[in-house]
Design an enzyme around this catalytic site. Structure first.
Site, PDB file in Angstrom:
ATOM      1  N   GLY A 149      -3.972 -10.327  12.846  1.00  0.00           N
ATOM      2  CA  GLY A 149      -2.785 -10.122  12.021  1.00  0.00           C
ATOM      3  C   GLY A 149      -2.241  -8.722  12.229  1.00  0.00           C
ATOM      4  O   GLY A 149      -2.423  -8.115  13.284  1.00  0.00           O
ATOM      5  N   CYS A 150      -1.606  -8.210  11.223  1.00  0.00           N
ATOM      6  CA  CYS A 150      -0.993  -6.882  11.252  1.00  0.00           C
ATOM      7  C   CYS A 150      -2.007  -5.820  11.672  1.00  0.00           C
ATOM      8  O   CYS A 150      -3.061  -5.696  11.060  1.00  0.00           O
ATOM      9  CB  CYS A 150      -0.450  -6.575   9.856  1.00  0.00           C
ATOM     10  SG  CYS A 150      -0.047  -4.853   9.578  1.00  0.00           S
ATOM     11  N   PHE A 151      -1.681  -5.052  12.689  1.00  0.00           N
ATOM     12  CA  PHE A 151      -2.647  -4.052  13.153  1.00  0.00           C
ATOM     13  C   PHE A 151      -2.820  -2.904  12.174  1.00  0.00           C
ATOM     14  O   PHE A 151      -3.852  -2.244  12.162  1.00  0.00           O
ATOM     15  CB  PHE A 151      -2.404  -3.561  14.572  1.00  0.00           C
ATOM     16  CG  PHE A 151      -1.030  -3.050  14.941  1.00  0.00           C
ATOM     17  CD1 PHE A 151      -0.165  -2.461  14.048  1.00  0.00           C
ATOM     18  CD2 PHE A 151      -0.623  -3.160  16.258  1.00  0.00           C
ATOM     19  CE1 PHE A 151       1.075  -1.985  14.438  1.00  0.00           C
ATOM     20  CE2 PHE A 151       0.619  -2.689  16.676  1.00  0.00           C
ATOM     21  CZ  PHE A 151       1.467  -2.099  15.759  1.00  0.00           C
ATOM     22  N   TRP A 152      -1.841  -2.650  11.316  1.00  0.00           N
ATOM     23  CA  TRP A 152      -2.021  -1.616  10.294  1.00  0.00           C
ATOM     24  C   TRP A 152      -3.189  -1.987   9.387  1.00  0.00           C
ATOM     25  O   TRP A 152      -3.974  -1.145   8.980  1.00  0.00           O
ATOM     26  CB  TRP A 152      -0.780  -1.456   9.440  1.00  0.00           C
ATOM     27  CG  TRP A 152       0.462  -1.026  10.153  1.00  0.00           C
ATOM     28  CD1 TRP A 152       0.561  -0.317  11.320  1.00  0.00           C
ATOM     29  CD2 TRP A 152       1.795  -1.271   9.721  1.00  0.00           C
ATOM     30  NE1 TRP A 152       1.879  -0.120  11.630  1.00  0.00           N
ATOM     31  CE2 TRP A 152       2.653  -0.686  10.669  1.00  0.00           C
ATOM     32  CE3 TRP A 152       2.350  -1.918   8.626  1.00  0.00           C
ATOM     33  CZ2 TRP A 152       4.046  -0.728  10.543  1.00  0.00           C
ATOM     34  CZ3 TRP A 152       3.730  -1.958   8.501  1.00  0.00           C
ATOM     35  CH2 TRP A 152       4.571  -1.371   9.460  1.00  0.00           C
ATOM     36  N   CYS A 153      -3.286  -3.273   9.087  1.00  0.00           N
ATOM     37  CA  CYS A 153      -4.315  -3.763   8.157  1.00  0.00           C
ATOM     38  C   CYS A 153      -5.695  -3.786   8.793  1.00  0.00           C
ATOM     39  O   CYS A 153      -6.677  -3.396   8.157  1.00  0.00           O
ATOM     40  CB  CYS A 153      -3.937  -5.152   7.657  1.00  0.00           C
ATOM     41  SG  CYS A 153      -2.333  -5.182   6.815  1.00  0.00           S
TER      42      CYS A 153
END
Length: 177
Positions: A11-15
């Site tokens: 999913g979102c790489f920030w997460c």
């Protein structure tokens, strides 16, 4: 100090960067793009969903402190590997659940990790094992995002703290760190 690398997309790489950056034995987590056909993609291109790339993270870790199998356990526990081409409200192949093994041992461990994690999920795991593939680091403003801009981003504030709470629970149960 010995080190190895692992590449996951969840999913979102920030997460995912925020989760793996908390682990003892992990010295570096870099957000980036992998698994697609566009050379040197940009965030805008990847978000468009036409590059074939996934948002991923490249983890540098000390295998004497944390094993690749431990990283896999945390990967499967801190995102939903049963969602095809999405994570929550993030929809598209760029948010797919994928493992990009860097050698034969990691490829075997990835297959074993899927089998082991299957018992923890009520639906089949759809995580793909891909590669080899070329890794492209994301733009600088995506790196260590949670430590800076992410603290003011409503999306990150809604998604990351529950993942970190789950990580804390996992680490307490496993006592591997």
């Amino acid at each position: 100090m010995p080190h190895d690398d692992a590449i996951f997309a969840g999913g979102c790489f920030w997460c995912t960067e925020a989760v793996f950056g908390q682990l003892n034995g992990v010295s570096k987590v870099v957000s980036g793009y992998i698994g697609g056909t566009v050379v040197d993609p940009t965030y805008k291109q990847v978000c468009g969903g036409d590059t074939g790339h996934a948002e991923g993270i490249r983890i540098t870790f000390d295998p004497e402190i944390i094993s690749y199998a431990d990283l896999l356990d945390i990967f499967f526990a801190t995102h939903d590997p049963t969602q095809l081409n999405r994570q929550g409200n993030d929809i598209g192949t760029q948010y797919r659940s994928a493992i990009f093994p860097l050698n034969d041992d990691q490829r075997l461990a990835a297959h074993e990790g899927i089998v082991c994690a299957s018992a923890d999920w009520p639906a089949p795991i759809v995580t793909s094992i891909e590669g080899p593939a070329i890794w492209y680091p994301a733009e600088d403003y995506h790196q260590e995002y949670w430590d800076g801009e992410g603290q003011r981003n409503p999306y990150c504030l809604a998604v990351i703290p529950p993942k970190l709470a789950k990580l804390k629970k996992i680490l307490g149960q496993k006592q591997i760190y």
